[in-house]
Enzyme design. Structure first.
Site, PDB file in Angstrom:
ATOM      1  N   GLY B  10       1.041  -1.209  -0.125  1.00 38.73           N
ATOM      2  CA  GLY B  10       0.119  -0.114   0.027  1.00 38.73           C
ATOM      3  C   GLY B  10       0.880   1.203   0.136  1.00 38.73           C
ATOM      4  O   GLY B  10       2.141   1.171   0.148  1.00 38.73           O
ATOM      5  N   ALA B  97      -0.085   1.068  12.519  1.00 43.85           N
ATOM      6  CA  ALA B  97      -0.406   2.259  11.567  1.00 43.85           C
ATOM      7  C   ALA B  97      -1.576   2.498  10.756  1.00 43.85           C
ATOM      8  O   ALA B  97      -1.575   3.252   9.893  1.00 43.85           O
ATOM      9  CB  ALA B  97       1.142   2.538  10.832  1.00 43.85           C
ATOM     10  N   THR B 121      -1.663   4.270  18.090  1.00 44.43           N
ATOM     11  CA  THR B 121      -1.723   5.762  18.359  1.00 44.43           C
ATOM     12  C   THR B 121      -2.700   6.227  17.015  1.00 44.43           C
ATOM     13  O   THR B 121      -2.464   5.579  15.895  1.00 44.43           O
ATOM     14  CB  THR B 121      -0.354   6.319  18.469  1.00 44.43           C
ATOM     15  OG1 THR B 121      -0.180   7.625  18.931  1.00 44.43           O
ATOM     16  CG2 THR B 121       0.286   6.170  16.939  1.00 44.43           C
ATOM     17  N   ASN B 123      -2.136   8.724  15.217  1.00 39.16           N
ATOM     18  CA  ASN B 123      -1.351   9.526  14.262  1.00 39.16           C
ATOM     19  C   ASN B 123       0.088   9.382  14.909  1.00 39.16           C
ATOM     20  O   ASN B 123       0.687   9.501  15.926  1.00 39.16           O
ATOM     21  CB  ASN B 123      -1.571  10.845  14.235  1.00 39.16           C
ATOM     22  CG  ASN B 123      -0.777  11.701  12.968  1.00 39.16           C
ATOM     23  OD1 ASN B 123       0.335  11.678  12.905  1.00 39.16           O
ATOM     24  ND2 ASN B 123      -1.867  12.290  12.160  1.00 39.16           N
ATOM     25  N   HIS B 154      -8.443  15.994   4.585  1.00 43.87           N
ATOM     26  CA  HIS B 154      -7.439  15.150   4.163  1.00 43.87           C
ATOM     27  C   HIS B 154      -7.939  14.798   2.645  1.00 43.87           C
ATOM     28  O   HIS B 154      -8.950  15.479   2.253  1.00 43.87           O
ATOM     29  CB  HIS B 154      -7.764  13.638   4.742  1.00 43.87           C
ATOM     30  CG  HIS B 154      -7.127  13.683   6.065  1.00 43.87           C
ATOM     31  ND1 HIS B 154      -7.727  13.920   7.383  1.00 43.87           N
ATOM     32  CD2 HIS B 154      -6.118  13.092   6.406  1.00 43.87           C
ATOM     33  CE1 HIS B 154      -6.847  13.697   8.303  1.00 43.87           C
ATOM     34  NE2 HIS B 154      -5.910  13.007   7.632  1.00 43.87           N
ATOM     35  N   LYS B 158      -9.544   9.469   1.172  1.00 41.01           N
ATOM     36  CA  LYS B 158      -9.551   8.893   2.262  1.00 41.01           C
ATOM     37  C   LYS B 158     -11.231   8.239   2.523  1.00 41.01           C
ATOM     38  O   LYS B 158     -12.150   9.256   2.081  1.00 41.01           O
ATOM     39  CB  LYS B 158      -9.126   9.873   3.480  1.00 41.01           C
ATOM     40  CG  LYS B 158      -9.435   9.522   5.073  1.00 41.01           C
ATOM     41  CD  LYS B 158      -8.809  10.304   6.051  1.00 41.01           C
ATOM     42  CE  LYS B 158      -8.765  10.074   7.339  1.00 41.01           C
ATOM     43  NZ  LYS B 158      -8.262   8.744   7.478  1.00 41.01           N
ATOM     44  N   GLY B 164      -8.839   9.169  12.180  1.00 40.41           N
ATOM     45  CA  GLY B 164      -8.453   8.784  13.615  1.00 40.41           C
ATOM     46  C   GLY B 164      -7.839   9.786  14.514  1.00 40.41           C
ATOM     47  O   GLY B 164      -7.939   9.873  15.601  1.00 40.41           O
TER      48      GLY B 164
END
Lengths: 266, 266
Positions: B10, B97, B121, B123, B154, B158, B164
């Site tokens: 990806g 991630a 997390t 980000n 974004h 997306k 998030g």
């Protein structure tokens, strides 16, 4: 608590009169204007509304300092120096929101702070002072890879640049990096400047319209930017902060304080 | 230490792979991709336009985990839940991630953190982590007189909203006020909404172009606004953050960690 406003007939002065009148536990006992100003002798209440208060705008600053517990000063640097001496002489707390003070002007405040509480803040709003604290913290956390730039915009009548608040933010950023602002300050870019020098703190100043005061601190690195912004939409926040500082001074020992002290953020 | 990449075909996976190939070639333990991917079996070096590595895109993530001490997962939410269970079984540290995990998928990540170190997390950039820490602090300091709004933008590809990171900022703001976000969250405004409910945290989502990711948290009161913003200009930043997190978590005890832990901001 008895509060007086020096320079009470100006735009900021009237705002301060209104906020003192509205604050609990505060009694507005006087205000001054420069000798020869048309407002001298007129009723203070009529400066801010339809109701007379039975006290008049005076040009005798000494008498006002003698009668007040705290005096709020948003005047001009030279006037503020004179007011600092009067505050010390009459044991009156002094709240200074005057901007554009040089090092010698500020030493007059240091002198007064030996005998009375002095709160000196180039910007008295809660949000701006929080911004000072955040700027120092972020500068310390992100380190030298992040270039620091400070942008401010104010109304077309403002006469000093960068604003006292912008310089305060610069000092906070420099403190976060453990350096003195004077060593890293860059306020002019014009012509062939060459590439940006690492570690500098840049300032950009915009003036126009009726902008009350916008400040942004930018931390820019490869791939990302963090921006911390404050936008004031009413000057009332400065007046409200000044009155809060005056109330906080009640019973405080002599010393030079900042809004961070007043807000418990120091 | 050796690093595996799950979902290496990806956009994000290739970014991480590129960085590892350029800077930490010897640390690469392998990479996995979906069995349906046309890139399955491709050499990992060739995949990112570099010299061959002698490792190919594996369709079995378990084989990658068996060789790696830590894996960075940038696959998809459903695959991440599966990978979390595998990581726990293989004793492999996990850096998540992937964003947009539902409650059940998150639970799989939390479960894995009982046996291995897991970094989860919203980000992975240092700046966003700083923003999350500041948001919590400011929300706690300013109180409910300041309305909290979160705006994000974004790129047009997306698929989940709010991002998030926006939700992570909302959680930080809610935590600063001592409440769970679910009780305060307002993600839809359309039609006659009525006046703003005091205490809610509003979200606004913008989508367009190639924006890597902009987030702002606004604290708005009468007379002033404080805005804390982050602007990502390159997704490479997330790749750096993921690799930094992988280095950090290699020898930690099992547990759930965030970028705040990696950066020492907790």
């Amino acid at each position: 608590m008895k509060i007086a406003i020096v320079g009470c007939a100006g735009r900021m002065g009237r705002m301060l009169l209104t906020e003192v009148q509205a604050a609990d536990g505060c009694q507005l006992i006087g205000g001054t204007g420069p000798s020869g100003a048309p407002e001298i002798g007129s009723d203070i209440g009529l400066l801010i509304g339809p109701t007379p208060l039975g006290i008049t705008v005076s040009d005798d600053a000494e008498a006002v300092f003698a009668a007040a517990d705290a005096v709020i000063d948003f005047t001009a640097p030279d006037a503020t120096v004179a007011h600092a001496a009067l505050a010390a002489k009459h044991n009156t707390a002094l709240i200074v929101g005057t901007t554009g003070l040089s090092a010698s002007h500020q030493s007059a405040l240091d002198e007064a702070a030996k005998s009375v509480p002095v709160v000196f803040a180039p910007n008295m709003s809660v949000g701006v002072n929080l911004l000072f604290a955040l700027t120092q913290k972020v500068a310390a956390t992100l380190g030298i890879d992040y270039d620091i730039e400070i942008v401010e915009m104010h109304h077309r009548h403002k006469v000093d640049a960068p604003s006292g608040t912008a310089l305060g933010l610069g000092r906070a950023a420099a403190a976060g990096r453990g350096v003195a602002l004077d060593a890293v300050k860059e306020t002019v870019r014009d012509g062939h400047t060459g590439a940006r020098e690492a570690g500098k703190i840049g300032f950009a100043t915009l003036r126009g319209g009726d902008v009350v005061g916008d400040h942004t601190v930018i931390f820019a690195s490869e791939g990302e930017r963090v921006e911390l912004t404050h936008k004031a939409s009413s000057r009332a926040i400065f007046a409200r902060g000044a009155v809060r500082a005056a109330q906080w001074c009640n019973g405080r020992p002599a010393g030079l304080y900042s809004m961070l002290d007043v807000l418990g953020l120091a | 230490m050796s690093i595996g990449i799950l979902g290496c075909t990806g956009r994000m996976g290739q970014m991480i792979l590129t960085h590892l190939v350029q800077h930490h070639r010897s640390l690469i333990a392998g990479g996995s991709g979906s069995p349906n991917s046309t890139l399955a079996g491709q050499d990992l070096g060739r995949l990112v336009g570099a010299d061959p590595l002698g490792l190919t895109v594996d369709t079995d993530p378990a084989r990658v985990m068996a060789r790696a001490s830590v894996v960075i997962d940038c696959s998809s939410p459903a695959a991440t839940a599966h990978h979390a269970a595998l990581a726990a079984r293989h004793g492999t540290a996990l850096v998540v991630a992937t964003t947009g995990l539902n409650a059940q998928q998150q639970q799989a990540v939390f479960d894995a953190a009982r046996s291995v170190p897991v970094i989860y997390t919203p980000n992975l950039s240092p700046g966003v982590s700083v923003l999350i820490a500041l948001t919590r602090q400011v929300a706690a300091t300013l109180g409910p007189d300041y309305d909290i709004e979160i705006v994000e933008m974004h790129h047009r590809h997306k698929v989940d909203a709010p991002s998030g990171t926006a939700l992570g900022l909302g959680e930080a703001a809610a935590a600063g006020r001592g409440q769970p976000l679910d009780a305060l969250k307002e993600t839809v405004r359309d039609g006659h909404t009525g006046a703003r409910n005091s205490g809610t945290i509003g979200f606004a989502t913008l989508r367009g172009g190639d924006v890597a990711g902009d987030h702002s948290v606004i604290f708005a009161s009468d007379g002033e606004r404080l805005e804390l913003s982050h602007k990502a200009s390159s997704r490479a930043l997330f790749a750096h953050g993921a690799i930094r997190a992988a280095h950090w978590c290699g020898d930690r005890p099992p547990g759930l960690y965030s970028m705040l832990d990696v950066l020492g901001l907790t």
